[in-house]
Enzyme design. Structure first.
Site: not given
Length: 350
Positions: A207, A288-290
């Site tokens: 991720d 919220l990285r995506g």
């Protein structure tokens, strides 16, 4: 022996623009070079598909960068965010700083590397000889403002991967050793590659990579022949092959430089941001990285296309690369994770 060393120093690199196929991997690398804050690339695929060749080719393509002469951290001569503490103090005091230009650093992290080799350690020789504690920079210092490449990253010790990802995310490396505390910039594009057959990376580590490119062996016989012949021509007369590719190489270099310059002014409409987050929500992406990475990658792609506004097709081009590795693995799922992202994108945007 001396001749061998000279040959190694000037060993030609296969031109990036001449690499056939593997468009996903090439695009991911270009976007990360335009905006390193995307967070690097994880390249998973079959053996012998040109992963290492492509990564070395993008590093060779990039223009030279200015650094402070004799600085072990490749400090920028005028950007405070990219300076070591010593250089920063000299800059603030208006002390003259000697500069020079170098090729963008391309550092390989070997699988057997230790934590000291990666982060830096105390210079034992100097400590014994002069009685002073001196920091000996590691690979993170050498990779500052360049590319750090880890082949077979899925076989690397987990604690080293953690250190790598922390430095890549924060842009700094902090070392506490034997009473010495050193903090230096470590801004690099982290590129990992591996073969899924040899083991997967832990989901929480996967991720942390901004993008994930999947590459497969080319099946088309005529394309395979083309790749083999190109490589043969390059091995036969590298300089002639490089001169034939020079125009394309310069065009791509100019496009990347131009994209880096206009990137700060690229706009992403609020409606698009909401839809990107909707896609992430429907795919049940943790954290919220995506969302963040997709926003950055879409802007970088628009800049690469020499536009100041992100379009829907820009988002479509990058969203699979940014999200496919963040989906929860379901052993019973028949649909590929990339196809799943594409399907949800079409539902939300259309």
């Amino acid at each position: 022996m001396i001749l061998d060393n000279v040959e190694n120093l000037v060993r030609p690199v296969f031109p990036f623009t001449a690499i056939v196929g593997q468009e996903e991997m090439k695009l991911a690398l270009i976007l990360n070079v335009i905006d390193p804050s995307i967070g690097g690339v994880m390249i998973m695929g079959d053996r012998g598909t040109g992963k290492s060749t492509t990564i070395r080719a993008i590093a060779d393509l990039l223009p030279e960068i200015p650094i402070v002469a004799d600085d072990p951290f490749n400090s920028h001569p005028s950007n405070l965010e990219l300076m070591s503490e010593e250089t920063k103090q000299n800059f603030i005091k208006n002390i003259s700083i000697a500069t020079k230009y170098i090729k963008v650093p391309m550092i390989d992290l070997p699988l057997g590397a230790t934590e000291d080799r990666l982060c830096g350690t105390i210079d034992i020789e100097k400590a014994l000889k002069d009685g002073v504690k001196t920091f000996e920079p590691g690979l993170l210092a050498k990779a500052n403002r360049g590319i750090l490449y880890v082949d077979e990253v899925n076989l690397l010790d987990d604690h080293l991967v953690d250190l790598l990802l922390d430095s890549a995310a924060s842009g700094w490396n902090t070392v506490e050793r034997e009473g010495i505390s050193i903090r230096h910039p470590a801004r690099f594009v982290l590129v990992g590659s591996g073969n899924p057959e040899e083991g997967e990376l832990r989901p929480q580590l996967l991720d942390r990579f901004g993008m994930h490119a999947e590459i497969r062996t080319v099946k088309d016989p005529s394309l395979r022949v083309q790749i083999v012949e190109q490589r043969s021509q390059f091995d036969k007369n590298a300089q002639e092959y490089l001169s034939e590719s020079l125009t394309n190489q310069e065009e791509l270099k100019t496009a990347i430089l131009n994209a880096q310059n206009i990137l700060p002014d690229v706009e992403l409409d609020y409606d698009f941001k909401v839809k990107i987050s909707q896609v992430c929500s429907q795919l049940d992406v943790d954290g919220l990285r995506g969302d963040i990475v997709t926003n950055r990658a879409a802007k970088a792609f628009a800049a690469y296309e020499n536009r100041s506004n992100v379009t829907q097709s820009d988002i479509e081009k990058v969203i699979t690369l940014c999200l496919r590795h963040r989906l929860r693995k379901d052993p019973l799922e028949t649909i590929d994770s990339g196809d799943k992202v594409s399907k949800v994108f079409k539902e939300v945007f259309n």
